[in-house]
Design a protein around this motif. Structure first.
Motif, PDB file in Angstrom:
ATOM      1  N   LEU A  80       0.873  -1.176   0.000  1.00 58.01           N
ATOM      2  CA  LEU A  80       0.000   0.000   0.000  1.00 58.01           C
ATOM      3  C   LEU A  80       0.911   1.227   0.000  1.00 58.01           C
ATOM      4  N   PHE A  81       0.939   1.936  -1.113  1.00 58.08           N
ATOM      5  CA  PHE A  81       1.753   3.136  -1.233  1.00 58.08           C
ATOM      6  C   PHE A  81       0.919   4.358  -0.879  1.00 58.08           C
ATOM      7  N   THR A 172     -15.676   5.668   8.920  1.00 58.13           N
ATOM      8  CA  THR A 172     -15.507   5.192   7.537  1.00 58.13           C
ATOM      9  C   THR A 172     -14.865   3.807   7.460  1.00 58.13           C
ATOM     10  N   ASP A 173     -15.181   2.956   8.418  1.00 57.47           N
ATOM     11  CA  ASP A 173     -14.614   1.601   8.405  1.00 57.47           C
ATOM     12  C   ASP A 173     -14.889   0.873   7.090  1.00 57.47           C
ATOM     13  N   SER A 174     -16.097   1.050   6.570  1.00 62.04           N
ATOM     14  CA  SER A 174     -16.463   0.323   5.346  1.00 62.04           C
ATOM     15  C   SER A 174     -15.591   0.737   4.166  1.00 62.04           C
ATOM     16  N   TYR A 175     -15.244   2.026   4.101  1.00 58.40           N
ATOM     17  CA  TYR A 175     -14.398   2.510   3.002  1.00 58.40           C
ATOM     18  C   TYR A 175     -12.946   2.070   3.192  1.00 58.40           C
ATOM     19  N   GLN A 176     -12.501   2.026   4.437  1.00 61.40           N
ATOM     20  CA  GLN A 176     -11.151   1.554   4.698  1.00 61.40           C
ATOM     21  C   GLN A 176     -11.030   0.062   4.384  1.00 61.40           C
ATOM     22  N   ARG A 203      -3.235  11.300   4.334  1.00 63.62           N
ATOM     23  CA  ARG A 203      -3.034   9.943   3.825  1.00 63.62           C
ATOM     24  C   ARG A 203      -2.216   9.088   4.798  1.00 63.62           C
ATOM     25  N   LYS A 204      -1.394   9.732   5.640  1.00 62.71           N
ATOM     26  CA  LYS A 204      -0.604   8.985   6.627  1.00 62.71           C
ATOM     27  C   LYS A 204      -1.487   8.411   7.736  1.00 62.71           C
ATOM     28  N   PRO A 205      -2.293   9.223   8.446  1.00 63.44           N
ATOM     29  CA  PRO A 205      -3.183   8.614   9.450  1.00 63.44           C
ATOM     30  C   PRO A 205      -4.205   7.668   8.836  1.00 63.44           C
ATOM     31  N   LEU A 206      -4.583   7.916   7.594  1.00 63.14           N
ATOM     32  CA  LEU A 206      -5.505   7.003   6.912  1.00 63.14           C
ATOM     33  C   LEU A 206      -4.833   5.648   6.714  1.00 63.14           C
ATOM     34  N   ALA A 207      -3.610   5.653   6.210  1.00 64.74           N
ATOM     35  CA  ALA A 207      -2.879   4.398   5.999  1.00 64.74           C
ATOM     36  C   ALA A 207      -2.646   3.683   7.326  1.00 64.74           C
ATOM     37  N   GLU A 208      -2.341   4.437   8.366  1.00 63.89           N
ATOM     38  CA  GLU A 208      -2.098   3.839   9.681  1.00 63.89           C
ATOM     39  C   GLU A 208      -3.379   3.238  10.254  1.00 63.89           C
ATOM     40  N   TYR A 218       0.165  -6.367   5.236  1.00 61.23           N
ATOM     41  CA  TYR A 218       0.962  -5.963   4.081  1.00 61.23           C
ATOM     42  C   TYR A 218       1.908  -4.821   4.452  1.00 61.23           C
ATOM     43  N   LYS A 219       2.716  -4.425   3.511  1.00 63.63           N
ATOM     44  CA  LYS A 219       3.680  -3.358   3.724  1.00 63.63           C
ATOM     45  C   LYS A 219       3.067  -2.017   3.294  1.00 63.63           C
ATOM     46  N   ILE A 220       3.439  -0.950   4.019  1.00 61.43           N
ATOM     47  CA  ILE A 220       3.067   0.413   3.626  1.00 61.43           C
ATOM     48  C   ILE A 220       4.340   1.161   3.260  1.00 61.43           C
TER      49      ILE A 220
END
Length: 223
Positions: A80-81, A172-176, A203-208, A218-220
Motif C-alpha cells: 500500500l503506497f 468510515t470503516d467500510s471505506y477503509q 493519507r498517513k493517518p488514513l494508511a495507519e 501488508y507493507k506500507i
C-alpha cells in the motif's frame, strides 16, 4: 496532432539566446525525421519510454522489444503506497507510479480539483488509464477544505489529524475495508493527495488506520 499558430507574434525572437541554441540543436538533430522514425529512434535509445507503448511491437524487432521488456517494472509483493503531488510535475508523478508498478491509484481528496495541470480528477484518471493504471476516487475518507485553513506549523497539522482520527476515521470503516479489498485485488495500490510531506497529509493517518485492521498484513510505503 496538427497545431497552427494563430498569433502574429514571432515567438522565436522572444527566446533567450541559450534556449534558442538548444532549440536549433533539436531541430538540426531531429527536424527531418518523420513521426514513425522519431518514435522508433526514441524507443530504441530510451526503451523505458516504450514500456507502456501500444505500437512498439509493430515498429521494432524482437531484440529491441526484449530490451523494452527488460525495462518494465513488475513486482508480486503487495504494497500500500501513498503519494503526494506537491512540488513535482505530472510526468515525475506518473513516473513514480510506473516505477513502483502501481496498479490502482486511489484518490483520497475530498475535492479532487487542482489548479496544477493534470491533477484534477478527470485529467488524472485519463493519464493514469493511458498508462494502464486504474483510478478510483474515494472522497469519504478526505478532509473538508474549510478544516485545512491556517495550517502554519506541524502542530497545526497534528491537531487537525487528531480530529480526523476521532471523526472521519471512526466513521468510515467500510471505506477503509474497501481499500484493503482493492489492495488484495490489485496487489499494488497508492493513496494520493496533495502534500509532499506525508506528515502534513491525511493519507498517513488514513494508511495507519487501515494498517490496524486484523485482515491487513501488508507493507506500507510512502513515496
Amino acid at each position: 496532432n496538427l497545431y497552427i499558430k494563430n498569433s502574429l507574434v514571432d515567438f522565436i525572437k522572444l527566446l533567450k539566446v541559450d534556449d534558442k541554441r538548444k532549440l536549433d540543436e533539436v531541430v538540426k538533430l531531429y527536424g527531418k525525421m518523420s513521426n514513425d522514425t522519431l518514435i522508433k529512434h526514441t524507443y530504441i535509445n530510451y526503451p523505458y519510454y516504450a514500456t507502456k507503448s501500444l505500437i512498439a511491437e509493430s515498429i521494432l524487432n524482437k531484440e529491441q522489444i526484449n530490451k523494452i521488456n527488460s525495462q518494465k517494472k513488475q513486482s508480486n509483493e503487495t504494497i500500500l503506497f501513498t503519494i503526494g503531488y506537491e512540488g513535482i510535475s505530472l510526468e515525475h508523478y506518473l513516473n513514480k507510479l510506473v516505477l513502483n508498478d502501481v496498479k490502482l491509484l486511489v484518490d483520497v481528496r475530498k475535492n479532487p480539483l487542482s489548479m496544477k495541470f493534470g491533477f484534477s480528477k478527470t485529467l488524472l484518471s485519463k493519464y493514469c488509464e493511458s498508462l494502464g493504471i486504474n483510478y478510483l476516487h474515494i472522497p469519504e475518507v478526505g478532509i473538508n477544505s474549510d478544516q485545512r485553513q491556517e495550517l502554519n506549523t506541524q502542530k497545526d497539522y497534528d491537531e487537525l489529524f487528531e480530529r480526523y482520527k476521532k471523526t472521519t476515521l471512526t466513521e468510515t470503516d467500510s471505506y477503509q475495508l474497501k481499500i484493503i479489498e482493492l489492495l488484495k485485488k490489485y496487489n499494488r495500490i497508492a493513496l494520493t493527495c496533495f502534500e509532499a510531506d506525508v506528515c502534513q497529509c491525511h493519507r498517513k493517518p488514513l494508511a495507519e488506520s487501515i494498517e490496524k485492521f486484523p485482515i491487513f498484513d501488508y507493507k506500507i510505503k510512502h513515496l
